[in-house]
Design a protein around this motif. Structure first.
Motif, mmCIF file in Angstrom:
data_model
loop_
_atom_site.group_PDB
_atom_site.id
_atom_site.type_symbol
_atom_site.label_atom_id
_atom_site.label_comp_id
_atom_site.label_asym_id
_atom_site.label_seq_id
_atom_site.Cartn_x
_atom_site.Cartn_y
_atom_site.Cartn_z
ATOM 1 N N ASP A 80 -44.196 7.066 -3.163
ATOM 2 C CA ASP A 80 -43.948 8.178 -4.083
ATOM 3 C C ASP A 80 -42.448 8.460 -4.162
ATOM 4 O O ASP A 80 -41.990 9.591 -4.041
ATOM 5 N N ALA A 81 -41.689 7.378 -4.352
ATOM 6 C CA ALA A 81 -40.232 7.463 -4.298
ATOM 7 C C ALA A 81 -39.601 7.212 -5.654
ATOM 8 O O ALA A 81 -40.067 6.377 -6.429
ATOM 9 N N ALA A 82 -38.526 7.944 -5.904
ATOM 10 C CA ALA A 82 -37.673 7.691 -7.069
ATOM 11 C C ALA A 82 -36.671 6.617 -6.667
ATOM 12 O O ALA A 82 -36.084 6.681 -5.582
ATOM 13 N N VAL A 83 -36.493 5.643 -7.542
ATOM 14 C CA VAL A 83 -35.598 4.525 -7.253
ATOM 15 C C VAL A 83 -34.586 4.410 -8.380
ATOM 16 O O VAL A 83 -34.941 4.463 -9.557
ATOM 17 N N VAL A 84 -33.316 4.266 -8.004
ATOM 18 C CA VAL A 84 -32.245 4.017 -8.969
ATOM 19 C C VAL A 84 -31.590 2.715 -8.537
ATOM 20 O O VAL A 84 -31.102 2.598 -7.408
ATOM 21 N N ASN A 143 -37.661 10.313 -1.669
ATOM 22 C CA ASN A 143 -38.816 11.165 -1.933
ATOM 23 C C ASN A 143 -38.592 12.473 -1.183
ATOM 24 O O ASN A 143 -37.501 12.705 -0.671
ATOM 25 N N ASP A 144 -39.601 13.328 -1.093
ATOM 26 C CA ASP A 144 -39.419 14.633 -0.458
ATOM 27 C C ASP A 144 -39.129 14.546 1.035
ATOM 28 O O ASP A 144 -38.615 15.496 1.626
ATOM 29 N N GLU A 145 -39.436 13.421 1.659
ATOM 30 C CA GLU A 145 -39.319 13.309 3.115
ATOM 31 C C GLU A 145 -38.166 12.438 3.595
ATOM 32 O O GLU A 145 -37.791 12.502 4.761
ATOM 33 N N MET A 146 -37.623 11.580 2.723
ATOM 34 C CA MET A 146 -36.575 10.650 3.175
ATOM 35 C C MET A 146 -35.765 10.153 1.992
ATOM 36 O O MET A 146 -36.146 10.318 0.843
#
Length: 171
Positions: free
Chosen positions: A57-61, A79-82
């Motif tokens: 559930d991560a945003a990636v650039v 993501n919200d945790e890392m």
């Protein structure tokens, strides 16, 4: 005997040569011309995009250019945790069309890939694009180079996951 006119003529010729030499080295295209660029072309885009990686559930650039050991760019995952950021240094293409792009982790709040370790993204162009991350954790010896790290990966045995979003690949 030297005549004063001969000395003046010689000085004028030297002045013209000096001025012409300065103009040709300054990149302005000559007298009255438009400036020209003598810089080398920018490296070709390898892959770039903003997308989501569902398993984390991560945003990636991703913004990568170049090829082989001359790749450059950045990769950030959060993501919200890392979160972690990678300074991209190398790329490798496999026979089945996968693209591995890696480098050194420069910032991290993710225990699995702390600062100073090697990280990579593995991409499979298609519709949809598929991806997976690879990293060299602290429990492994650091690969001697970025390229060696990518060569140690076994991307064809890893299941890739469809991303949510798009990635632009080199044209």
């Amino acid at each position: 005997m030297h005549s004063p006119a001969r000395g003046i003529t010689a000085a004028a010729v030297l002045l013209v040569v000096a001025v012409a030499g300065c103009q040709s080295g300054s990149g302005n295209g000559g007298t009255g011309g438009e400036p020209t660029s003598a810089s080398s072309p920018a490296p070709a885009r390898l892959a770039s995009g903003n997308f989501r990686f569902p398993p984390m559930d991560a945003a990636v650039v991703l913004d990568a250019s170049g090829a082989g050991s001359d790749a450059t760019g950045t990769l950030t995952v959060s993501n919200d945790e890392m979160s972690f950021a990678v300074d991209l240094e190398c790329a490798l293409r496999t026979e089945d069309g996968r693209i591995l792009i890696g480098g050194d982790t420069t910032e991290s709040t993710f225990d699995t890939t702390p600062k100073g370790t090697r990280s990579a993204i593995v991409l499979k162009p298609g519709s949809p694009v598929q991806a997976i991350f690879a990293w060299q954790g602290t429990d492994q010896a650091r690969a001697p180079s970025c390229t060696a790290f990518l060569e140690d990966q076994s991307p064809d045995t890893v299941d890739l996951v469809p991303i949510n979003g798009t990635i632009d690949f080199e044209s």
